[in-house]
Design an enzyme around this catalytic site. Sequence first.
Site, PDB file in Angstrom:
ATOM      1  N   ASP A  80       1.031  -1.473   0.394  1.00 38.56           N
ATOM      2  CA  ASP A  80       0.039  -0.044  -0.162  1.00 38.56           C
ATOM      3  C   ASP A  80       0.862   1.380  -0.211  1.00 38.56           C
ATOM      4  OD1 ASP A  80       0.452  -0.236   2.783  1.00 38.56           O
ATOM      5  OD2 ASP A  80      -0.614   0.997   3.500  1.00 38.56           O
ATOM      6  N   GLU A 173      -0.126  -1.321   5.660  1.00 45.41           N
ATOM      7  CA  GLU A 173       1.009  -0.775   6.584  1.00 45.41           C
ATOM      8  C   GLU A 173       1.179   0.779   6.776  1.00 45.41           C
ATOM      9  OE1 GLU A 173       5.539   0.923   7.820  1.00 45.41           O
ATOM     10  OE2 GLU A 173       3.425   1.141   6.094  1.00 45.41           O
ATOM     11  N   GLU A 174       0.778   1.326   5.832  1.00 40.32           N
ATOM     12  CA  GLU A 174       0.690   2.861   6.039  1.00 40.32           C
ATOM     13  C   GLU A 174      -1.225   3.034   7.621  1.00 40.32           C
ATOM     14  OE1 GLU A 174       2.850   4.760   5.406  1.00 40.32           O
ATOM     15  OE2 GLU A 174       3.341   3.823   3.565  1.00 40.32           O
ATOM     16  N   ASP A 196      12.133  -1.043   3.260  1.00 47.80           N
ATOM     17  CA  ASP A 196      11.574   0.003   3.392  1.00 47.80           C
ATOM     18  C   ASP A 196      11.760   1.252   4.115  1.00 47.80           C
ATOM     19  OD1 ASP A 196       8.385   1.294   3.779  1.00 47.80           O
ATOM     20  OD2 ASP A 196       8.048   0.357   5.222  1.00 47.80           O
ATOM     21  N   HIS A 379       5.409   9.987   0.901  1.00 42.04           N
ATOM     22  CA  HIS A 379       4.962  10.321   1.593  1.00 42.04           C
ATOM     23  C   HIS A 379       3.450  11.922   0.393  1.00 42.04           C
ATOM     24  CE1 HIS A 379       3.942   7.782   5.252  1.00 42.04           C
ATOM     25  NE2 HIS A 379       4.252   7.101   3.833  1.00 42.04           N
TER      26      HIS A 379
END
Length: 408
Positions: A80, A173-174, A196, A379
Amino acid sequence: MDKLLERFLNYVSLDTQSKAGVRQVPSTEGQWKLLHLLKEQLEEMGLINVTLSEKGTLMATLPANVPGDIPAIGFISHVDTSPDCSGKNVNPQIVENYRGGDIALGIGDEVLSPVMFPVLHQLLGQTLITTDGKTLLGADDKAGIAEIMTALAVLQQKNIPHGDIRVAFTPDEEVGKGAKHFDVDAFDARWAYTVDGGGVGELEFENFNAASVNIKIVGNNVHPGTAKGVMVNALSLAARIHAEVPADESPEMTEGYEGFYHLASMKGTVERADMHYIIRDFDRKQFEARKRKMMEIAKKVGKGLHPDCYIELVIEDSYYNMREKVVEHPHILDIAQQAMRDCDIEPELKPIRGGTDGAQLSFMGLPCPNLFTGGYNYHGKHEFVILEGMEKAVQVIVRIAELTAQRK
């Protein structure tokens, strides 16, 4: 490495943005599309035990190609992308041999500037993959996915000695749900690494202790003209609460190992107000002290209110610092650091000012530090990744597998 960029561009073309506040896991349909694509690719590569759970966790095994009691290790990335910025119609730009200065993102006003992002000064001559200024890129964590998939191909094609290699790709995960439905027993690895992280050389095994604080404030609304001694303004109480929170301990005032209080949202009327804070600290005692501080503030501001008016505070822990679990197994970090040095990379051990699936997995019995991907500015529209950094990440993953096989 020829397919590394191709894989990455393929993965970011799929919109896999997760969504907070959704009960189902994965929270969005787009994540399933990428998971099914990866499942198909893993099967085509000949991996075994390829499984996709009903909660969207994809697992597979590259079987050992050498005999002996070699520990099975894992590599994990999430499918995601952040809810903070659109991941729809991602249109990457490839900037070869970056020569410095501003990079125009698409045809609008957005630029990637070394004035705002000084790290660009260190990346001259490299290949940058950026956004077009309209979406995020998705290097978090599709760079990690592409790197793991490419490393599997390299291990196969070059017949590099390795034990069982377990891989997993997780959803959500986010939004903090990535590891909640992860079956550690089924994964069956002695330890693992999430792929990550950020810039080349980063190796992370410390993360925040994290909690959320939800505050409900109930006031009393009457006509302002006759309000004296009767009105209790919930918004005024909210303002008083925030005024008591240390202003120099906010995200924009802290760095490194410093913790913070962060007012993430506030809404309301005279009659009712709601505040949402997050609390972060690396030190467990300081973390607990921050939670007590919020309770003390609520009690102080709420003292003497009419019985029908009140302040309700709910604190919920989100995750803890994985350091205490990872340091029990120092060889996990030793192997990763040696792998980096063998690839001419100087390891940079630094704290994660956030969390990863690995933090939760470490407390579920799977020690799981975090490796770099070569990405930056996650992000948002200024996100980018370095192709050479991605190639280095592949080399490190392969070398970790090789070094583990030598630890019979």
